[in-house]
Design a protein around this motif. Structure first.
Motif, PDB file in Angstrom:
ATOM      1  N   PRO A 147     114.004  39.985  -3.318  1.00  0.00           N
ATOM      2  CA  PRO A 147     113.615  40.727  -4.522  1.00  0.00           C
ATOM      3  C   PRO A 147     113.291  42.197  -4.279  1.00  0.00           C
ATOM      4  N   THR A 148     113.149  42.603  -3.012  1.00  0.00           N
ATOM      5  CA  THR A 148     112.781  44.013  -2.757  1.00  0.00           C
ATOM      6  C   THR A 148     113.845  44.767  -1.980  1.00  0.00           C
ATOM      7  N   THR A 149     115.002  44.138  -1.708  1.00  0.00           N
ATOM      8  CA  THR A 149     116.056  44.826  -0.965  1.00  0.00           C
ATOM      9  C   THR A 149     116.531  46.049  -1.734  1.00  0.00           C
ATOM     10  N   ALA A 150     116.632  47.181  -1.034  1.00  0.00           N
ATOM     11  CA  ALA A 150     117.109  48.462  -1.575  1.00  0.00           C
ATOM     12  C   ALA A 150     116.107  49.140  -2.512  1.00  0.00           C
ATOM     13  N   LEU A 151     114.892  48.574  -2.671  1.00  0.00           N
ATOM     14  CA  LEU A 151     113.864  49.263  -3.438  1.00  0.00           C
ATOM     15  C   LEU A 151     113.141  50.269  -2.547  1.00  0.00           C
ATOM     16  N   ASP A 152     112.588  51.318  -3.143  1.00  0.00           N
ATOM     17  CA  ASP A 152     111.757  52.264  -2.411  1.00  0.00           C
ATOM     18  C   ASP A 152     110.622  51.523  -1.710  1.00  0.00           C
ATOM     19  N   VAL A 153     110.183  52.053  -0.568  1.00  0.00           N
ATOM     20  CA  VAL A 153     109.118  51.375   0.175  1.00  0.00           C
ATOM     21  C   VAL A 153     107.830  51.273  -0.641  1.00  0.00           C
ATOM     22  N   THR A 154     107.536  52.274  -1.461  1.00  0.00           N
ATOM     23  CA  THR A 154     106.315  52.212  -2.268  1.00  0.00           C
ATOM     24  C   THR A 154     106.451  51.159  -3.372  1.00  0.00           C
ATOM     25  N   ILE A 155     107.620  51.098  -4.008  1.00  0.00           N
ATOM     26  CA  ILE A 155     107.863  50.084  -5.040  1.00  0.00           C
ATOM     27  C   ILE A 155     107.887  48.699  -4.394  1.00  0.00           C
ATOM     28  N   GLN A 156     108.482  48.612  -3.206  1.00  0.00           N
ATOM     29  CA  GLN A 156     108.502  47.339  -2.479  1.00  0.00           C
ATOM     30  C   GLN A 156     107.088  46.838  -2.215  1.00  0.00           C
ATOM     31  N   PHE A 175     120.577  63.295   6.392  1.00  0.00           N
ATOM     32  CA  PHE A 175     120.385  61.849   6.239  1.00  0.00           C
ATOM     33  C   PHE A 175     119.390  61.579   5.111  1.00  0.00           C
ATOM     34  N   ILE A 176     119.920  61.114   3.973  1.00  0.00           N
ATOM     35  CA  ILE A 176     119.114  60.884   2.770  1.00  0.00           C
ATOM     36  C   ILE A 176     118.680  59.419   2.728  1.00  0.00           C
ATOM     37  N   THR A 177     117.384  59.188   2.553  1.00  0.00           N
ATOM     38  CA  THR A 177     116.886  57.813   2.487  1.00  0.00           C
ATOM     39  C   THR A 177     115.522  57.772   1.823  1.00  0.00           C
ATOM     40  N   HIS A 178     115.135  56.582   1.335  1.00  0.00           N
ATOM     41  CA  HIS A 178     113.770  56.402   0.818  1.00  0.00           C
ATOM     42  C   HIS A 178     112.882  55.756   1.874  1.00  0.00           C
ATOM     43  N   ASP A 179     113.464  55.413   3.028  1.00  0.00           N
ATOM     44  CA  ASP A 179     112.763  54.611   4.036  1.00  0.00           C
ATOM     45  C   ASP A 179     112.402  55.467   5.241  1.00  0.00           C
ATOM     46  N   LEU A 180     111.111  55.776   5.376  1.00  0.00           N
ATOM     47  CA  LEU A 180     110.669  56.590   6.506  1.00  0.00           C
ATOM     48  C   LEU A 180     110.841  55.854   7.833  1.00  0.00           C
ATOM     49  N   GLY A 181     110.804  54.525   7.806  1.00  0.00           N
ATOM     50  CA  GLY A 181     111.032  53.761   9.026  1.00  0.00           C
ATOM     51  C   GLY A 181     112.424  53.992   9.579  1.00  0.00           C
ATOM     52  N   VAL A 182     113.414  54.108   8.686  1.00  0.00           N
ATOM     53  CA  VAL A 182     114.794  54.372   9.100  1.00  0.00           C
ATOM     54  C   VAL A 182     114.957  55.815   9.552  1.00  0.00           C
ATOM     55  N   VAL A 183     114.390  56.744   8.775  1.00  0.00           N
ATOM     56  CA  VAL A 183     114.587  58.152   9.098  1.00  0.00           C
ATOM     57  C   VAL A 183     113.939  58.508  10.433  1.00  0.00           C
ATOM     58  N   ARG A 184     112.899  57.790  10.805  1.00  0.00           N
ATOM     59  CA  ARG A 184     112.234  58.018  12.082  1.00  0.00           C
ATOM     60  C   ARG A 184     113.165  57.753  13.255  1.00  0.00           C
ATOM     61  N   GLU A 185     114.074  56.784  13.076  1.00  0.00           N
ATOM     62  CA  GLU A 185     114.967  56.377  14.151  1.00  0.00           C
ATOM     63  C   GLU A 185     116.053  57.398  14.446  1.00  0.00           C
ATOM     64  N   ALA A 241     103.294  52.738   2.887  1.00  0.00           N
ATOM     65  CA  ALA A 241     104.038  51.641   2.264  1.00  0.00           C
ATOM     66  C   ALA A 241     105.043  50.978   3.193  1.00  0.00           C
ATOM     67  N   ILE A 242     105.259  51.521   4.389  1.00  0.00           N
ATOM     68  CA  ILE A 242     106.241  50.946   5.307  1.00  0.00           C
ATOM     69  C   ILE A 242     105.744  49.587   5.807  1.00  0.00           C
ATOM     70  N   PRO A 243     106.565  48.522   5.674  1.00  0.00           N
ATOM     71  CA  PRO A 243     106.138  47.204   6.166  1.00  0.00           C
ATOM     72  C   PRO A 243     105.900  47.218   7.677  1.00  0.00           C
ATOM     73  N   ARG A 244     104.765  46.676   8.101  1.00  0.00           N
ATOM     74  CA  ARG A 244     104.448  46.583   9.525  1.00  0.00           C
ATOM     75  C   ARG A 244     104.896  45.219  10.055  1.00  0.00           C
ATOM     76  N   PRO A 245     105.595  45.176  11.205  1.00  0.00           N
ATOM     77  CA  PRO A 245     106.123  43.900  11.717  1.00  0.00           C
ATOM     78  C   PRO A 245     105.079  43.087  12.467  1.00  0.00           C
ATOM     79  N   ASN A 246     103.904  42.935  11.868  1.00  0.00           N
ATOM     80  CA  ASN A 246     102.829  42.166  12.478  1.00  0.00           C
ATOM     81  C   ASN A 246     101.879  41.717  11.375  1.00  0.00           C
ATOM     82  N   PRO A 247     101.654  40.419  11.213  1.00  0.00           N
ATOM     83  CA  PRO A 247     100.823  39.943  10.093  1.00  0.00           C
ATOM     84  C   PRO A 247      99.416  40.531  10.080  1.00  0.00           C
ATOM     85  N   GLU A 248      98.771  40.627  11.246  1.00  0.00           N
ATOM     86  CA  GLU A 248      97.397  41.123  11.279  1.00  0.00           C
ATOM     87  C   GLU A 248      97.343  42.605  10.938  1.00  0.00           C
ATOM     88  N   SER A 249      98.258  43.398  11.524  1.00  0.00           N
ATOM     89  CA  SER A 249      98.250  44.831  11.218  1.00  0.00           C
ATOM     90  C   SER A 249      98.677  45.072   9.783  1.00  0.00           C
TER      91      SER A 249
END
Length: 575
Positions: free
Chosen positions: A182-191, A484-494, A531-539
């Motif tokens: 349900p959140t694929t391709a949505l902005d990280v904040t909207i996600q 490089f245009i994107t809404h995802d800072l996690g991607v742009v960082r790479e 808004a970037i999802p963190r790959p760790n449940p506790e964090s």
């Protein structure tokens, strides 16, 4: 022990193909309890959606359940008639689809679509159904809900359309909610807002949620229990904490490794800007869209999609342009290419001012190319991909037919596709492969500047990583320069050396990648990072609590476009 609302046991599903019967699902077993979110995780083609369609009784005509059982509230769904299944769907069990624009009827108003669902399952009159629809939009925190009921799907943003789908799914207070990407391709904040909303509704209504995704960062935000699928089989299962802290299967580890960790202490060293002449200089660029209703009014202000934007891109670097949908990113990229006509300002490429598109020479057009967000939509479905790539060169009168064919094969090899791919159609490729084709086509004319417009936003995270690595390799090999245009800072960082942050048409902050990630200044930049999802449940839990206030803050429209220096190369507007 609480009985599961959904129990799938040893499910096997076959599809009939031209080559005969093919087994798609192999002995799938899972359970979803009330107040629980079970995440079904895997890449495209792993069988996640087929599993959910089997539960909902929505398999295509060539698919059928070969064996196994699907029990909902102790009812065996495989023994129910079509009429009984229709009564269950949308009432006791509901589904949120990946792409709300295709799931919603484009010719019916939102209010009509919501009330139709309510009236199909409840004996209520039109006014009561309308009142319930309004209450549902309020429940999913839709801004101006009464106004939205009168609008059509295309008049809403992606996040708002997804809220409508959620409202529709919970209209009859289901016991089971299936959310298919349900959140694929949505902005990280909207996600982040949609994930928080689903969590809140689960707690309020006591639903069981089967959440389907390919993104382990999203899983960390929402999952109680995780089931990992690969090629129609379950390869690992466990609590969210167990899966993230002690993954056993190689495939699970691969999915986890593909998620950019924006909180990692080390940020890769990026190239520094030199004193050489910029390849592209954008100076005070403005693009205004006039409201057609306002055309004949003297003081019609219109929509300022790009507001007094200035920046430079240097040869061989990657400049990231980030912001939410509607921030003006794509309009800026299209204006640079000449696909949109500028309102004011100028653009200088390789020392020469860019004229309007219809006055640009073919050689100049060839030097500036674009990789589009939707590779399937940008490819001709009736044309073989080899012909599509050759056609670009033919239009620009480059080389003879034999040389164009050889160049096309070289390009396919450069993006890791074999020669046999040239004779296949776009529909025969996966999303990641189609994006590779888009990259090959963009490189056909040997450009210097490539504008990547959300080039990986709709791809699985592991495929994203592959495409990003491919772009880096091609950049080093061919000396390319990327915007490089994107809404995802996690991607742009790479991938980026420097980053521009765009908000409501205005550049509000700019700096090196390290500066933006370690010392964000503008509230909007902080919101995107939060808004970037963190790959760790506790964090993820800690980050959600820590950043809840940031995400809730209202960020006013920028009143100035003038950037002030925070430190060398790091600039921000007043706020």
């Amino acid at each position: 022990m609480v009985e599961p609302v959904l129990a799938v046991q040893n499910l096997n599903v076959d599809f009939e193909t031209d080559q005969g019967s093919k087994q798609i699902l192999h002995d799938i077993s899972l359970a979803v309890h009330p107040h629980e979110t079970v995440c079904l995780v895997g890449e495209s083609g792993s069988g996640k959606s087929v599993t959910s369609f089997s539960v909902m009784g929505l398999l295509p005509q060539n698919g059928h359940v070969a064996s196994g059982s699907i029990r909902f509230e102790k009812q065996d769904l495989l023994k129910l008639s079509d009429k009984a299944m229709r009564r269950l769907r949308g009432d006791q069990m509901s589904m949120i689809f990946q792409e709300p624009m295709t799931a919603l009827n484009p010719v019916l108003r939102i209010g009509k679509q919501l009330t139709d669902v309510i009236k199909a399952h409840q004996a209520v009159d039109r006014k009561t159904a309308f009142d319930q629809a309004l209450a549902l939009l309020k429940q999913v925190e839709m801004p101006e809900p009464a106004k939205k009921l009168q609008m059509y799907p295309h008049e809403l943003s992606g996040g708002q359309r997804q809220r409508v789908m959620i409202a529709m799914a919970i209209a009859c207070k289901p016991q089971l909610l299936i959310a298919d990407e349900p959140t694929t391709a949505l902005d990280v904040t909207i996600q982040a807002q949609i994930l928080e909303l689903i969590n809140k509704l689960k707690d309020q209504e006591g639903m069981g949620v089967l959440f389907i995704t390919h993104d382990m960062g999203v899983v960390a935000q929402i999952a109680d229990y995780v089931v990992v699928m690969k090629q129609g089989r379950i390869v690992e299962r466990g609590t969210a904490q167990t899966i993230f802290e002690h993954p056993q299967n190689t495939y699970t580890k691969k999915l986890l490794a593909a998620v950019p960790d924006v909180d990692a202490p080390h940020i890769a060293q990026h190239s520094q800007v030199t004193d050489e002449q910029p390849l592209l200089a954008v100076q005070h660029l403005t693009k205004v869209y006039q409201d057609k209703k306002q055309l004949f009014r003297k003081r019609a202000a219109g929509l300022k999609a790009v507001n007094d934007v200035s920046f430079h891109i240097y040869p061989g670097e990657t400049l990231g342009l980030v912001g939410e949908s509607g921030s003006g990113k794509s309009t800026l990229g299209r204006t640079i290419l000449g696909l949109e006509q500028k309102t004011a300002g100028k653009m200088v490429y390789a020392g020469k001012e860019l004229p309007p598109f219809n006055h640009r020479q073919a050689a100049l057009i060839a030097k500036m190319q674009m990789i589009f967000q939707d590779p399937f939509g940008s490819l001709d479905p009736r044309q073989k991909i080899g012909d599509e790539i050759e056609e670009v060169m033919a239009i620009h009168h480059q080389m003879n037919a034999q040389a164009r064919h050889q160049r096309m094969l070289q390009l396919l090899q450069a993006v890791d596709l074999d020669e046999a791919s040239a004779n296949r159609y776009p529909s025969e490729f996966s999303g990641g492969q189609r994006q590779r084709i888009g990259i090959a086509r963009a490189l056909a004319l040997d450009p210097s500047l490539v504008i990547c417009d959300e080039a990986v936003s709709a791809l699985d995270v592991s495929i994203q990583a592959q495409v990003l690595n491919l772009l880096k390799q091609l950049q080093d090999k061919l000396k390319l320069t990327y915007l490089f245009i994107t809404h995802d800072l996690g991607v742009v960082r790479e991938i980026s050396d420097r980053i521009l942050v765009m908000y409501l048409g205005t550049i509000v902050e700019t700096g090196t990648t390290e500066q933006i990630f370690t010392n964000p200044v503008h509230p909007y930049t902080k919101r995107l990072l939060a808004a970037i999802p963190r790959p760790n449940p506790e964090s993820a839990v800690a980050a959600r609590q820590r950043n809840e206030q940031i995400l809730a803050e209202h960020i006013p429209r920028p009143t100035s476009t003038e950037l002030h220096e925070v430190e060398p190369q790091h600039m921000v507007v007043d706020f």
